[in-house]
Design a protein around this motif. Structure first.
Motif, PDB file in Angstrom:
ATOM      1  N   HIS A  12       0.856  -1.183   0.000  1.00  0.00           N
ATOM      2  CA  HIS A  12       0.000   0.000   0.000  1.00  0.00           C
ATOM      3  C   HIS A  12       0.890   1.231   0.000  1.00  0.00           C
ATOM      4  O   HIS A  12       1.548   1.527   0.982  1.00  0.00           O
ATOM      5  N   CYS A  18      -2.839   3.575  -2.945  1.00  0.00           N
ATOM      6  CA  CYS A  18      -3.113   2.503  -3.892  1.00  0.00           C
ATOM      7  C   CYS A  18      -1.996   1.473  -3.783  1.00  0.00           C
ATOM      8  O   CYS A  18      -1.042   1.666  -3.033  1.00  0.00           O
ATOM      9  N   THR A  93       4.854   4.228  -7.529  1.00  0.00           N
ATOM     10  CA  THR A  93       3.677   3.816  -8.298  1.00  0.00           C
ATOM     11  C   THR A  93       3.924   3.827  -9.810  1.00  0.00           C
ATOM     12  O   THR A  93       3.110   3.312 -10.562  1.00  0.00           O
ATOM     13  N   GLU A 122      -2.473   3.760 -10.898  1.00  0.00           N
ATOM     14  CA  GLU A 122      -3.251   3.653  -9.664  1.00  0.00           C
ATOM     15  C   GLU A 122      -3.991   2.313  -9.677  1.00  0.00           C
ATOM     16  O   GLU A 122      -4.835   2.080 -10.543  1.00  0.00           O
ATOM     17  N   PRO A 124      -6.315   0.098  -7.284  1.00  0.00           N
ATOM     18  CA  PRO A 124      -7.069   0.155  -6.029  1.00  0.00           C
ATOM     19  C   PRO A 124      -6.720  -0.994  -5.084  1.00  0.00           C
ATOM     20  O   PRO A 124      -6.472  -2.120  -5.519  1.00  0.00           O
TER      21      PRO A 124
END
Length: 162
Positions: A12, A18, A93, A122, A124
Motif C-alpha cells: 500500500h 493505492c 507507483t 493507480e 485500487p
C-alpha cells in the motif's frame, strides 16, 4: 506462452493510497541507498553515498547555491531540492508500468497524471487478492511489504506526497 519467474514486492503506497509494485531483486538494495542517504549527517557524507540503482540528489553534480554546501555543513535529506519537490526517490507507483504485464495494468489499474512527476498507475487496494492470484498463476512471486514500498517512495523521509 512463456512462464514468468519474476519476484515482485508490493504494498500500500500511502502517498497515493493505492497498490504499488517493484522488482524484489533490486528493491532492498534501493531501500538501502535511500536509508544511507537519509542517515548522512553532513553534506560531505551525503556526497559520498554510493548509488547503484538511484541517482544521488546530493551528489557531486548537485547544484550548489552561493553559500555552498561545505562538507562539514549539516545535512538533512528532506531539505534537498529533489526530495522537497517530490522528485527523489522516483514515485514507486510508476514501477507498475515496467513490472506488471500490460493486460493486468489495463484491467486493474488506471493511468493517473501528476503535474510535475509524470504518470503513475493507480491500482485500487481492493484489487489486491484478485491481481496477486493472477500474477501467481503466471509464475510470479509476490510478497507484500508496505514498509519497503513506502521507503522506496520516500514517504518515510517526510517528502511531500505528489
Amino acid at each position: 506462452m512463456t512462464t514468468q519467474h519474476q519476484h515482485l514486492v508490493y504494498g500500500h503506497a500511502t502517498a497515493h493510497d493505492c497498490l504499488a509494485f517493484a522488482d524484489a531483486g533490486t528493491a532492498t538494495e534501493e531501500a538501502a541507498e535511500i536509508r544511507a542517504l537519509a542517515a548522512a549527517r553532513t553534506w560531505g557524507e551525503a556526497r559520498q553515498v554510493q548509488m547503484t540503482h538511484l541517482s544521488n540528489p546530493a551528489g557531486p553534480e548537485y547544484h550548489e547555491p552561493e553559500d555552498g554546501y561545505a562538507d562539514d555543513k549539516p545535512f538533512d535529506v528532506t531539505k534537498v531540492g529533489a526530495v522537497e519537490d517530490g522528485n527523489w526517490p522516483p514515485m514507486v507507483t510508476v514501477r507498475a508500468f515496467t513490472v506488471l504485464p500490460q493486460d493486468l495494468q489495463d484491467r486493474y489499474g488506471k493511468r493517473r497524471v501528476t503535474v510535475h512527476d509524470g504518470d503513475y498507475l493507480e491500482i485500487p487496494l481492493e484489487c489486491e487478492a484478485e491481481l496477486i492470484a493472477e500474477l501467481r498463476q503466471r509464475g510470479y512471486e509476490a510478497t507484500r511489504d508496505d514498509e519497503l514500498i513506502n521507503l522506496l517512495d520516500g514517504f518515510s523521509l517526510g517528502s511531500p506526497a505528489s
